[in-house]
Design a protein around this motif. Structure first.
Motif, PDB file in Angstrom:
ATOM      1  N   TRP A  96     -11.598   3.387 -32.238  1.00 41.71           N
ATOM      2  CA  TRP A  96     -12.485   3.823 -33.323  1.00 41.71           C
ATOM      3  C   TRP A  96     -12.396   5.326 -33.531  1.00 41.71           C
ATOM      4  O   TRP A  96     -12.318   5.808 -34.670  1.00 41.71           O
ATOM      5  CB  TRP A  96     -13.927   3.425 -33.010  1.00 41.71           C
ATOM      6  CG  TRP A  96     -14.840   3.555 -34.192  1.00 41.71           C
ATOM      7  CD1 TRP A  96     -15.170   2.583 -35.081  1.00 41.71           C
ATOM      8  CD2 TRP A  96     -15.522   4.742 -34.625  1.00 41.71           C
ATOM      9  NE1 TRP A  96     -16.021   3.084 -36.044  1.00 41.71           N
ATOM     10  CE2 TRP A  96     -16.257   4.402 -35.786  1.00 41.71           C
ATOM     11  CE3 TRP A  96     -15.595   6.043 -34.147  1.00 41.71           C
ATOM     12  CZ2 TRP A  96     -17.047   5.315 -36.478  1.00 41.71           C
ATOM     13  CZ3 TRP A  96     -16.378   6.979 -34.835  1.00 41.71           C
ATOM     14  CH2 TRP A  96     -17.096   6.615 -35.980  1.00 41.71           C
ATOM     15  N   SER A 417     -26.303  -3.917 -26.074  1.00 45.07           N
ATOM     16  CA  SER A 417     -25.293  -4.219 -27.095  1.00 45.07           C
ATOM     17  C   SER A 417     -24.877  -2.991 -27.889  1.00 45.07           C
ATOM     18  O   SER A 417     -23.756  -2.923 -28.412  1.00 45.07           O
ATOM     19  CB  SER A 417     -25.803  -5.308 -28.049  1.00 45.07           C
ATOM     20  OG  SER A 417     -27.073  -4.968 -28.571  1.00 45.07           O
ATOM     21  N   VAL A 421     -20.857  -0.990 -29.800  1.00 42.83           N
ATOM     22  CA  VAL A 421     -20.644  -0.710 -31.227  1.00 42.83           C
ATOM     23  C   VAL A 421     -20.156   0.725 -31.352  1.00 42.83           C
ATOM     24  O   VAL A 421     -20.954   1.665 -31.265  1.00 42.83           O
ATOM     25  CB  VAL A 421     -21.946  -0.913 -32.030  1.00 42.83           C
ATOM     26  CG1 VAL A 421     -21.698  -0.651 -33.516  1.00 42.83           C
ATOM     27  CG2 VAL A 421     -22.500  -2.316 -31.821  1.00 42.83           C
TER      28      VAL A 421
END
Length: 490
Positions: A96, A417, A421
């Motif tokens: 990313w 979580s 990301v």
């Protein structure tokens, strides 16, 4: 001259995993000097070329994922499966950062407003130069790579000092980088103890330090950085809360809670340490939680306590909690170094060390609350503010609770979580530190904004930045600003 060395040990067996040099001030100085040269070259390559090379590095790491996971297992003690998951997350973040650096940091035009009608303005983010990264032992790949990958993508050179408990994986990460970038030492690893990190933080040529570790150590690193006004991003400890609302899926909540608390032997800065359960579902949740905990085995489902000194802190917290509260799983006998079996204690006073201080072990305290509002108030009554969790079927209510939770990150109906990301920033407030890694904020953390304004034409009758400015020009300015901004909003 002989080199002073130290050993990294397998925390489960005590066997020597590797022997590494203790880098002294001179070695650190030399490494930063090499990094300065590398930073000038790497920064001049531009986003496209850096992206190509970082994506190649990503491929190299992926090809070595089994080898690296085995090394993490040996040095840290966590199961190979958990080490593999850690590497997958690090690889995803590297991807990313490489793909988004140009979009986030590249030059773009910005509006100038009416007063600057004759101007063109641009904003871009330029490399800092040399970034020092001081990494932890609990997630020796994922956590430091959250700084390393983003600093490299932003155009900086990196000098990485891994924890003395997990130096081998840090060395290997830099060795593999050379396969993709052989020309200069853009990413170096220096090994050693606390003095090595202090020398890195105190070097005036280091333009930013990214530190992960305890709040107490962060203060010492900040003191070293203060000598040269070196900015720092600090990701410190946490005492993360887990709230179970009255409408939660209890089986899913218990499953997530247990993993968030016990995985990596509880040695997770965003791990679950405090649980607040609404009265209406308390008994049902505890049944689900304790049944699952009974099947969990230290040494099989999770590894040993990596840092020997942490065992005493865990034991002290368990002893204190069980004196005032009720142990429903485990207890003082759960501590059998280097392992600690799962411990769940309910009705622990909020002023107990087990509730106020970071335990960093496979233990949780559970408290019954009147409603979710009381749970939120208790969750927020902490000096820490890193992560947290909300379990509720009411999406709107869960989102509101998550927004009001005093933490840098909150997960809803899942646990930790947000770390998976890449677009989300990672960091905390209060004693959990400041600054952000990951996401666009993480890229900007390792860059400096550069603002440029260019006059496209002279503004007739409005040369305001000149000693030739007259009363008529000032009057026109007052009339313009009154027209634009002088009307009150009712």
């Amino acid at each position: 001259m002989s080199t002073v060395t130290f050993d990294s040990l397998n925390p489960a067996t005590g066997a020597v995993v590797g022997t590494h040099p203790k880098a002294g001030p001179e070695a650190v100085h030399e490494a930063v000097g090499r990094a300065e040269t590398a930073a000038a070259w790497w920064g001049a390559l531009g986003h496209a070329e850096r992206k190509r090379r970082l994506l190649d590095y990503k491929a190299v790491l992926t090809q070595h994922i089994r080898e690296l996971a085995a090394l993490v297992h040996e040095e840290n003690g966590k199961p190979v499966g958990d080490a593999t998951l850690e590497l997958v997350l690090a690889i995803t973040h590297l991807d990313w950062a490489a793909r988004n650096a140009a979009k986030v940091l590249g030059r773009r035009r910005v509006g100038t407003g009416m007063i600057g009608l004759n101007l063109a303005a641009t904003l871009e983010y330029l490399p800092l130069g040399v970034v020092g990264v001081i990494g932890p032992w609990n997630y020796p790949v994922f956590t430091p790579m959250g700084s390393i990958a983003y600093a490299l993508a932003a155009g900086n050179a990196v000098v990485f000092k891994p924890s003395e408990l997990t130096p081998g994986i840090g060395v290997r990460l830099a060795e593999l980088f050379k396969e993709s970038v052989p020309e200069h030492e853009v990413f170096q690893t220096i090994t050693g103890l606390g003095e090595t990190g202090a020398a890195l933080a105190g070097d005036p040529r280091v333009k930013k330090v990214a530190f992960t570790g305890s709040t107490a150590t962060a203060k010492r690193v900040m003191a070293a950085c203060a000598e040269n006004l070196t900015p720092i991003v600090a990701e410190c400890g946490g005492k993360d809360a887990f709230i179970v609302d009255a409408d939660a899926d209890l089986a899913a909540a218990a499953d997530a809670c247990l993993w968030g608390a016990m995985s990596n032997a509880g040695q997770t800065c965003v791990g679950v340490e405090r649980v607040y359960v609404v009265d209406a579902v308390y008994d049902g949740f505890m049944r689900e939680l304790t049944e699952r905990a009974a099947r969990l085995k230290a040494g099989e489902d999770y590894g040993p306590i990596t840092m020997p000194g942490q065992v005493e802190i865990i034991k002290r917290h368990i002893d204190d909690a069980t004196k005032a509260g009720k142990a429903v799983t485990g207890g003082p006998g759960a501590v059998r170094p280097p392992y600690v079996d799962p411990v769940i204690v309910e009705d622990v006073p909020e002023d107990s060390p087990a509730v106020r201080e970071e335990t960093f072990g496979p233990t949780i305290t559970v408290r019954r609350t009147r409603d979710a509002q009381e749970a939120l108030e208790l969750a927020n009554a902490s000096a820490y503010g890193l992560g947290g969790t909300i379990f509720s079927r009411n999406a709107r209510r869960a989102m509101e609770l998550a927004r009001l939770m005093r933490s840098g990150m909150t997960a809803i109906n899942s646990v930790i979580s947000f770390a998976g990301v890449p677009a989300l920033p990672f960091g905390g407030v209060g004693d959990s530190g400041f600054g952000r890694i990951h996401g666009a904020d993480g890229l900007r953390e390792f860059a400096r904004p550069k603002a440029i304004s260019r006059q496209r034409f002279a503004m007739p009758g409005m040369n305001l930045t000149s000693f030739n400015r007259g009363p008529a020009e000032l009057e026109r300015l007052v009339r313009l600003i009154t027209f634009l901004h002088g009307r009150r909003k009712r």
